[in-house]
Design a protein around this motif. Sequence first.
Motif, PDB file in Angstrom:
ATOM      1  N   LYS A  34       1.185  -0.470   0.462  1.00  0.00           N
ATOM      2  CA  LYS A  34       0.196   0.056   0.055  1.00  0.00           C
ATOM      3  C   LYS A  34       0.546   1.195   0.362  1.00  0.00           C
ATOM      4  O   LYS A  34       0.442   2.035  -0.995  1.00  0.00           O
ATOM      5  CB  LYS A  34      -0.971   0.041   0.812  1.00  0.00           C
ATOM      6  CG  LYS A  34      -2.425  -0.747   1.348  1.00  0.00           C
ATOM      7  CD  LYS A  34      -2.522  -0.586   2.139  1.00  0.00           C
ATOM      8  CE  LYS A  34      -3.667  -2.066   2.537  1.00  0.00           C
ATOM      9  NZ  LYS A  34      -4.263  -1.991   3.323  1.00  0.00           N
ATOM     10  N   ARG A  35       2.276   1.144   0.737  1.00  0.00           N
ATOM     11  CA  ARG A  35       2.249   2.224   1.502  1.00  0.00           C
ATOM     12  C   ARG A  35       3.568   2.938  -0.148  1.00  0.00           C
ATOM     13  O   ARG A  35       3.521   3.904  -1.083  1.00  0.00           O
ATOM     14  CB  ARG A  35       4.036   2.494   2.088  1.00  0.00           C
ATOM     15  CG  ARG A  35       4.373   3.308   2.234  1.00  0.00           C
ATOM     16  CD  ARG A  35       5.798   3.571   3.690  1.00  0.00           C
ATOM     17  NE  ARG A  35       6.561   1.825   3.353  1.00  0.00           N
ATOM     18  CZ  ARG A  35       6.547   0.873   4.448  1.00  0.00           C
ATOM     19  NH1 ARG A  35       5.339   0.908   4.820  1.00  0.00           N
ATOM     20  NH2 ARG A  35       7.257  -0.331   3.844  1.00  0.00           N
ATOM     21  N   ASN A  36       4.106   1.656  -0.763  1.00  0.00           N
ATOM     22  CA  ASN A  36       4.919   1.794  -2.104  1.00  0.00           C
ATOM     23  C   ASN A  36       3.654   1.679  -3.127  1.00  0.00           C
ATOM     24  O   ASN A  36       4.736   2.534  -4.404  1.00  0.00           O
ATOM     25  CB  ASN A  36       6.049   0.731  -2.146  1.00  0.00           C
ATOM     26  CG  ASN A  36       6.810   0.815  -1.359  1.00  0.00           C
ATOM     27  OD1 ASN A  36       7.427   1.394  -0.699  1.00  0.00           O
ATOM     28  ND2 ASN A  36       7.527  -0.842  -1.657  1.00  0.00           N
ATOM     29  N   TRP A  37       3.167   1.510  -3.840  1.00  0.00           N
ATOM     30  CA  TRP A  37       2.048   2.103  -4.612  1.00  0.00           C
ATOM     31  C   TRP A  37       1.541   3.628  -4.855  1.00  0.00           C
ATOM     32  O   TRP A  37       1.238   4.123  -5.804  1.00  0.00           O
ATOM     33  CB  TRP A  37       0.461   0.638  -4.073  1.00  0.00           C
ATOM     34  CG  TRP A  37      -0.302   1.273  -4.692  1.00  0.00           C
ATOM     35  CD1 TRP A  37      -1.604   1.787  -4.895  1.00  0.00           C
ATOM     36  CD2 TRP A  37      -0.159   1.268  -6.148  1.00  0.00           C
ATOM     37  NE1 TRP A  37      -2.625   1.591  -6.002  1.00  0.00           N
ATOM     38  CE2 TRP A  37      -2.187   0.530  -7.294  1.00  0.00           C
ATOM     39  CE3 TRP A  37       0.696   0.330  -7.197  1.00  0.00           C
ATOM     40  CZ2 TRP A  37      -1.923   0.986  -8.621  1.00  0.00           C
ATOM     41  CZ3 TRP A  37       0.168   0.270  -8.851  1.00  0.00           C
ATOM     42  CH2 TRP A  37      -0.938   1.147  -9.604  1.00  0.00           C
ATOM     43  N   ALA A  38       1.377   4.002  -3.352  1.00  0.00           N
ATOM     44  CA  ALA A  38       0.736   5.282  -3.014  1.00  0.00           C
ATOM     45  C   ALA A  38       2.278   5.994  -3.745  1.00  0.00           C
ATOM     46  O   ALA A  38       1.930   6.989  -4.601  1.00  0.00           O
ATOM     47  CB  ALA A  38       0.809   5.346  -1.536  1.00  0.00           C
ATOM     48  N   TYR A  39       3.016   5.404  -3.313  1.00  0.00           N
ATOM     49  CA  TYR A  39       4.430   6.454  -3.326  1.00  0.00           C
ATOM     50  C   TYR A  39       4.609   6.165  -5.395  1.00  0.00           C
ATOM     51  O   TYR A  39       5.310   7.641  -5.483  1.00  0.00           O
ATOM     52  CB  TYR A  39       5.528   6.018  -2.752  1.00  0.00           C
ATOM     53  CG  TYR A  39       7.016   6.478  -3.478  1.00  0.00           C
ATOM     54  CD1 TYR A  39       7.213   7.984  -3.172  1.00  0.00           C
ATOM     55  CD2 TYR A  39       7.797   6.005  -4.224  1.00  0.00           C
ATOM     56  CE1 TYR A  39       8.975   8.327  -3.533  1.00  0.00           C
ATOM     57  CE2 TYR A  39       8.746   7.036  -4.985  1.00  0.00           C
ATOM     58  CZ  TYR A  39       9.572   7.800  -4.561  1.00  0.00           C
ATOM     59  OH  TYR A  39      10.457   8.396  -4.905  1.00  0.00           O
ATOM     60  N   ALA A  40       4.217   5.152  -5.477  1.00  0.00           N
ATOM     61  CA  ALA A  40       4.668   5.197  -7.058  1.00  0.00           C
ATOM     62  C   ALA A  40       3.661   5.844  -8.201  1.00  0.00           C
ATOM     63  O   ALA A  40       4.336   6.286  -8.875  1.00  0.00           O
ATOM     64  CB  ALA A  40       4.908   3.451  -7.217  1.00  0.00           C
ATOM     65  N   ARG A  41       2.085   5.623  -7.419  1.00  0.00           N
ATOM     66  CA  ARG A  41       1.341   6.186  -8.014  1.00  0.00           C
ATOM     67  C   ARG A  41       1.656   8.090  -7.897  1.00  0.00           C
ATOM     68  O   ARG A  41       1.540   8.179  -9.161  1.00  0.00           O
ATOM     69  CB  ARG A  41       0.050   6.303  -7.556  1.00  0.00           C
ATOM     70  CG  ARG A  41      -0.748   4.660  -7.795  1.00  0.00           C
ATOM     71  CD  ARG A  41      -2.378   4.735  -7.346  1.00  0.00           C
ATOM     72  NE  ARG A  41      -2.266   5.600  -6.817  1.00  0.00           N
ATOM     73  CZ  ARG A  41      -3.015   4.761  -5.218  1.00  0.00           C
ATOM     74  NH1 ARG A  41      -2.147   3.558  -4.569  1.00  0.00           N
ATOM     75  NH2 ARG A  41      -2.840   5.782  -3.825  1.00  0.00           N
ATOM     76  N   ALA A  42       2.225   8.396  -7.193  1.00  0.00           N
ATOM     77  CA  ALA A  42       2.442  10.111  -7.452  1.00  0.00           C
ATOM     78  C   ALA A  42       3.236   9.845  -8.075  1.00  0.00           C
ATOM     79  O   ALA A  42       3.688  11.723  -8.731  1.00  0.00           O
ATOM     80  CB  ALA A  42       2.634  10.054  -5.433  1.00  0.00           C
TER      81      ALA A  42
END
Length: 190
Positions: free
Chosen positions: A170-178
């Motif tokens: 979840k944390r990495n997904w949010a970062y990658a999307r941004a």
Amino acid sequence: MASEVTQILSAIDQGDRQAAGQLLPLVYDELRRLASQKMTREPAGHTIQPTALVHEAFLRLVGSEDLPSWDSRGHFFAAAAESMRRILIEAARRRKTEKRGGDRQRIDLSSEDVVEHPEDSETLLALDEALQKLESEDQELARLVELRYFTGLTIDQTAELLCVSPRTVKRNWAYARAWLRREMEGDGPA
């Protein structure tokens, strides 16, 4: 079933060409489901059907003379995600070539997905370009994006394949999307 898939992948790795025939029935339903999820994000009138996407991806994975080596079931599905991505990007490039040009447009990315409903091949090509840049900076984040976006895996499925916690995904997904949003909008680092 997971251990059977791993055993067949090991046999393929050891050069058993017949093992590929045993693999497809075991992974087909899951690959078909992933392809169907991905295809719901494609624009209307898309010429590639989920079944064709699965078959093309599978042939690219096990149909060549130089069979790749997979460490695990997760590695195989990551390779399938990459293969599906390449097929969709190639199709988008063909559509773009057929249209003969056009400038990229800025897009807003939703908080739930990188590109909720790509309107055209331009968006998919912009995503691919940004994803290639992300891969050069952080291969694991790029792999996560491929698994989440190009195969439609859930947070939990992605965590299992990457051998990390759902919280990390979840944390990495949010970062990658941004990161991808910034890159695609042209506000990324120079």
